[in-house]
Design an enzyme around this catalytic site. Structure first.
Site, short mmCIF file in Angstrom:
data_model
loop_
_atom_site.label_atom_id
_atom_site.label_comp_id
_atom_site.label_asym_id
_atom_site.label_seq_id
_atom_site.Cartn_x
_atom_site.Cartn_y
_atom_site.Cartn_z
N LYS A 1 3.26 2.66 2.83
CA LYS A 1 3.19 4.10 3.11
C LYS A 1 1.87 4.50 3.75
O LYS A 1 1.77 5.58 4.32
CB LYS A 1 3.43 4.89 1.83
CG LYS A 1 4.86 4.75 1.31
CD LYS A 1 5.09 5.66 0.10
CE LYS A 1 6.54 5.63 -0.36
NZ LYS A 1 6.91 4.35 -1.01
C1 LIG Z 1 8.23 3.85 -0.89
C2 LIG Z 1 8.44 2.42 -1.13
C3 LIG Z 1 9.64 1.77 -0.81
C4 LIG Z 1 10.84 2.51 -0.24
O1 LIG Z 1 10.63 2.95 1.07
P1 LIG Z 1 11.62 4.03 1.72
O2 LIG Z 1 11.09 4.30 3.07
O3 LIG Z 1 11.57 5.23 0.81
O4 LIG Z 1 12.98 3.42 1.73
C5 LIG Z 1 9.73 0.40 -1.01
N1 LIG Z 1 8.71 -0.29 -1.55
C6 LIG Z 1 7.54 0.30 -1.88
C7 LIG Z 1 6.47 -0.52 -2.48
C8 LIG Z 1 7.36 1.66 -1.69
O5 LIG Z 1 6.20 2.23 -2.04
#
Ligand SMILES: *Cc1c(COP(=O)(O)O)cnc(C)c1O
Length: 441
Positions: A107
């Site tokens: 993210k």
């Molecule tokens: C947010 C997150 C996800 C999921 O990602 P999306 O874009 O919401 O599908 C998967 N793994 C981790 C470690 C995350 O922080």
């Protein structure tokens, strides 16, 4: 570039409007009116380009009309200032490690890019201040708070449930200070989320504070996630070139998914011309999209807690974008995306098994991605799974299930030494509303 709403009744928006609105006024999600095509020459060059160079090439096509070129270059190079290495895990299976950013989760890419874009738009209008409101169960709050730290003209308010996030996650957004405020809510994550939703529905407050959201519904957080699919493809090509194999096998991406922003950004990369064969949605027990793939029915339900908790999502918000990109057809979605879901015990046995066989330590999310690939890769395919978080973020879980001590990288350890500062607040919108009114008088 103009952006339309997936709900179909909001006016087209400019990039600036789409970023500041977050959600379209008709509650739909924004997508580009037409997805721009990437040059074939650029695709051929990919193996020879660095990560920021690849990202800048893609960003120019997506955002070049709306952000001044030299500014865009600075934004992209600052966003992409950490590595995204590709590691061989097994024959024809690679891990794309997206966790080398400041908060050790993928993210960081979207949060950093969005922060700089919002900063760019507020700089143009000096009087304007924007407030980013975000509810978190852990990872989103840390990536957003760190991404926006020190960005002029933008205040960030993180709401999180008291006692329900890990120490390391809490420290990542409560020790920063400056333009970041943490509200410690006496309630659950669902309470935090509904408080934030109420604030967005409160049109008077939304307007007076210029409230926006920073979850993956925001186009400026969502779209930059397409950059690393291009980079990964280039790296795969370069691996095969070095082996003197000019035709690479067909590329499959396996994406650990919760709200489906990450996978959907891969779909955008494919629509731009990246030759991806197919995607796998790797889920934990929250398998709403897997069920949709089987039955054609999208039936959101309350989420259940798992050891891959960043994917504990009962109503995946980017599903509408996926459906739109596939012309609303279940058949079309199934042609490009398959789904696999794993229980906690399957995730645990995958982490342990993979580590014992290969020495590769996956986090619980990446483990789902790996297993989905290893169960479905066919001859003539090469697979990449997105390793979305550093295993150290799930240290206790990994110690529990595999008996392994994960070393904490210095950038995470540094947060632990900071002093927590948060403002306790009771659950419910009234408390949030009076806080917001008072702090922004
Ligand atoms: C947010 C997150 C996800 C999921 O990602 P999306 O874009 O919401 O599908 C998967 N793994 C981790 C470690 C995350 O922080």
């Amino acid at each position: 570039m103009k952006y339309y709403s997936t709900s179909g009744s909001a006016p087209l928006a400019t990039l600036e409007e789409a970023v500041v609105n977050g959600l379209a006024p008709d509650k739909g999600l924004y997508l580009p009116v037409s997805i721009p095509q990437i040059d074939r020459a650029f695709l051929r060059e990919l193996p020879h380009l660095s990560l920021p160079e690849v990202a800048y090439g893609v960003a120019t096509v997506l955002f070049g009309d709306d952000i001044d070129k030299s500014e865009l270059k600075r934004i992209v190079f600052e966003t992409m200032s950490f590595d995204i290495p590709l590691t061989t895990v097994e024959k024809n299976i690679y891990s794309l490690e997206l966790f080398h950013g400041p908060t050790a989760a993928f993210k960081d890419v979207g949060a950093r890019f969005m922060a700089r874009v919002l900063g760019y738009f507020t700089r143009k209008e000096r009087e304007r201040r924007i407030t980013v409101l975000v509810a978190t169960s852990g990872d989103t709050g840390s990536a957003v708070a760190n991404g926006f730290l020190g960005v002029p003209g933008v205040d960030v308010i993180v709401l999180y449930p008291e006692g329900l996030v890990s120490d390391i996650q809490e420290k990542q957004f409560t020790t920063l200070g400056q333009n970041v405020t943490a509200l410690e809510v006496r309630g659950t994550f669902d309470d935090c989320q509904s408080m934030v939703k109420s604030a967005f529905m409160d049109s008077e407050l939304k307007k007076s504070l210029n409230l926006t959201s920073a979850n993956s519904i925001n186009i400026a957080r969502f779209l930059p996630q397409s950059f690393y699919y291009f980079y990964a493809y280039g790296q795969i090509k370069s691996i095969f070139d070095k082996r003197d194999i000019s035709e690479i096998p067909e590329v499959v991406f396996s994406v650990p998914s919760g709200n489906f922003g990450n996978l959907c950004a891969g779909l955008v990369a494919k629509r731009m011309g990246l030759p991806v064969k197919r995607f796998i949605a790797a889920n934990n027990s929250n398998d709403i999209v897997c069920k949709y793939l089987e039955s054609g029915k999208f039936e959101p339900r309350a989420s259940v807690a798992t050891i891959a908790n960043a994917m504990d999502v009962g109503n995946p918000s980017n599903f509408e974008r996926i459906l739109d990109l596939c012309s609303g057809s279940h058949e079309a979605v199934k042609m490009e995306i398959s789904g696999k879901a794993y229980s906690d015990s399957q995730i645990a046995e995958t982490i342990t098994g993979l580590y014992n066989r290969t020495g590769y330590l996956a986090d619980p999310h990446g483990a789902c991605g790996y297993r989905a690939l290893s169960e479905s890769l066919s001859n003539g395919e090469v697979g990449l799974f997105l390793e979305t978080a550093h295993p150290a973020k799930f240290r206790d879980t990994i110690l529990d299930i595999a008996g392994l001590e994960v070393e904490i990288p210095e950038r995470l350890a540094a947060y632990m030494r900071g002093k927590k500062q948060s403002i306790p607040i009771s659950a419910g919108y009234d408390a949030l509303r009076s806080f917001l009114k008072q702090s922004h008088r």
